[in-house]
Design an enzyme around this catalytic site. Structure first.
Site, short mmCIF file in Angstrom:
data_model
loop_
_atom_site.label_atom_id
_atom_site.label_comp_id
_atom_site.label_asym_id
_atom_site.label_seq_id
_atom_site.Cartn_x
_atom_site.Cartn_y
_atom_site.Cartn_z
N CYS A 127 0.92 -0.84 0.32
CA CYS A 127 0.27 -0.12 0.04
C CYS A 127 0.61 1.66 -0.51
CB CYS A 127 -1.01 -0.11 0.85
SG CYS A 127 0.27 0.26 3.06
N SER A 158 -6.57 -0.96 10.49
CA SER A 158 -6.71 -0.96 9.42
C SER A 158 -5.25 -2.07 8.52
CB SER A 158 -6.58 -0.07 8.15
OG SER A 158 -5.21 0.77 8.31
N GLY A 160 -4.78 -5.83 9.72
CA GLY A 160 -5.07 -7.14 9.92
C GLY A 160 -4.00 -8.09 10.07
N PRO A 161 -4.37 -9.33 10.43
CA PRO A 161 -3.16 -9.98 10.76
C PRO A 161 -2.05 -10.11 8.86
CG PRO A 161 -5.18 -11.16 11.08
CD PRO A 161 -5.44 -9.70 10.75
N GLY A 162 -2.89 -10.16 8.28
CA GLY A 162 -1.31 -10.58 7.10
C GLY A 162 -0.76 -9.11 6.63
N THR A 163 -1.22 -8.34 7.80
CA THR A 163 -0.46 -6.72 7.04
C THR A 163 0.46 -6.74 8.11
OG1 THR A 163 -2.31 -5.19 6.30
CG2 THR A 163 -0.57 -4.16 7.27
N ARG A 164 0.21 -7.38 9.54
CA ARG A 164 1.43 -7.00 10.61
C ARG A 164 2.63 -8.06 10.17
NH1 ARG A 164 -0.80 -4.26 15.03
NH2 ARG A 164 -3.36 -3.75 14.35
N ASN A 268 -5.19 2.03 3.05
CA ASN A 268 -3.99 1.52 2.47
C ASN A 268 -4.68 0.64 2.49
OD1 ASN A 268 -5.02 1.15 5.71
ND2 ASN A 268 -3.75 -0.59 6.08
#
Length: 301
Positions: A127, A158, A160-164, A268
């Site tokens: 993003c 904003s 989520g688990p994937g971003t983290r 994002n």
């Protein structure tokens, strides 16, 4: 010749679901299949309600139904795409990767789309990359950029688990994209998850060191680039006017989401799904024999 290209989305989470809604009435992309791994997923339930084929068997489920799609959107994780990429290639699918896996060449709409339309796997970077690399490119079309640094700030809600899970890949992939696509000679990326309440809009600050300070030309290039991004991400805009120093340009942009499935502060995520639709559309035009976007050349590339 068909007038629409069939697509599948792998990943029924927030990004995949928002992407599905954006594709609902697309003139050249036809949503056909939603793939998830959790039968209780809200995204799978909504896909069924909308009349699309679904499977909760992940990549194995996709293989069973692969004939439904020519283009595959990967909206899972970098690790998952690394595992799935060979399967898509062997099945002859065009994979548009929304994770920072960086298996295929990087792509940013209007910057280098014309270079990748014969590829079977392309990567949308991150993003932060989609929001900032075009600005670096805008500056590097005017003057040499020895160094560029971006700071992406997003609402913690904003992320989520994937971003983290992908934060390390985010910084590495974005920094590489600043060089490869943006045209800077060196690049660095930083991401900040802001826990403020109410949640903030996505804000990105771009610092470009420049060799020659032609303010008028740089400003014109930036405004042209912002207008182009707004054609597919309406909520993208300059937060403040660019600031010019002796050898630096500082640009701050903000992204407000479209609010289709995600909150409007989730710019994002919105910029990723909007870029995914735009890239998919360019691939569809290429497959259908229609005119596609040209490439914006970076002076520092």
């Amino acid at each position: 010749m068909a007038d629409k290209i069939p697509v599948a989305i792998i990943g029924s989470g927030n990004i995949g679901t928002d992407l599905m809604l954006k594709l609902e009435e697309h003139p050249r992309l036809e949503m056909k299949l939603m793939v998830g791994i959790d039968e209780r997923s809200e995204g799978l339930a909504l896909a069924k309600q909308m009349g699309y084929a679904t499977t909760a068997e992940g990549s194995e489920g996709f293989k069973k139904h692969h004939e439904l799609a020519k283009i595959v959107y990967e909206a899972t994780s970098a690790k998952a795409h690394v595992a799935n990429a060979a399967m898509y290639r062997d099945l002859g699918k065009i994979a548009i990767d929304l994770t920072p896996a960086a298996v295929g060449p990087y792509v940013v709409p209007y910057v280098n789309i014309g270079d990748v339309l014969d590829e079977l796997n392309v990567n949308l970077i991150t993003c932060g990359g989609q929001a900032t690399i075009p600005i670096v490119n805008a500056v590097s079309k005017v003057t040499r950029v020895p160094y560029a640094e971006i700071v992406a700030t997003i609402a913690s809600k904003s992320a989520g688990p994937g971003t983290r899970q992908n934060i390390d890949e985010f910084t590495q992939t974005t920094a590489t994209g600043i060089v490869r696509i943006g045209g800077a000679e060196r690049g660095k990326a930083i991401i900040i998850l802001n826990p403020a309440e109410p949640p903030i809009m996505m804000r990105d600050t771009i610092y470009c060191q420049v060799e020659e300070m032609d303010r008028e030309a740089i400003l014109g290039s930036i405004h042209e680039t912002v207008a182009r991004i707004q054609s597919y991400v309406p909520g993208y805009h300059l937060r403040v006017d660019p600031i010019f120093y002796d050898d630096r340009v500082v640009v701050t942009v903000e992204v407000q989401g479209a609010g289709m499935y995600l909150p409007d502060y989730s710019g994002n995520l919105d910029i990723m799904t909007a870029a995914a639709v735009e890239v998919g559309d360019q691939f569809a035009k290429h497959l259908l024999g229609l005119p596609t976007q040209t490439v914006a050349t970076a002076g520092g590339a």
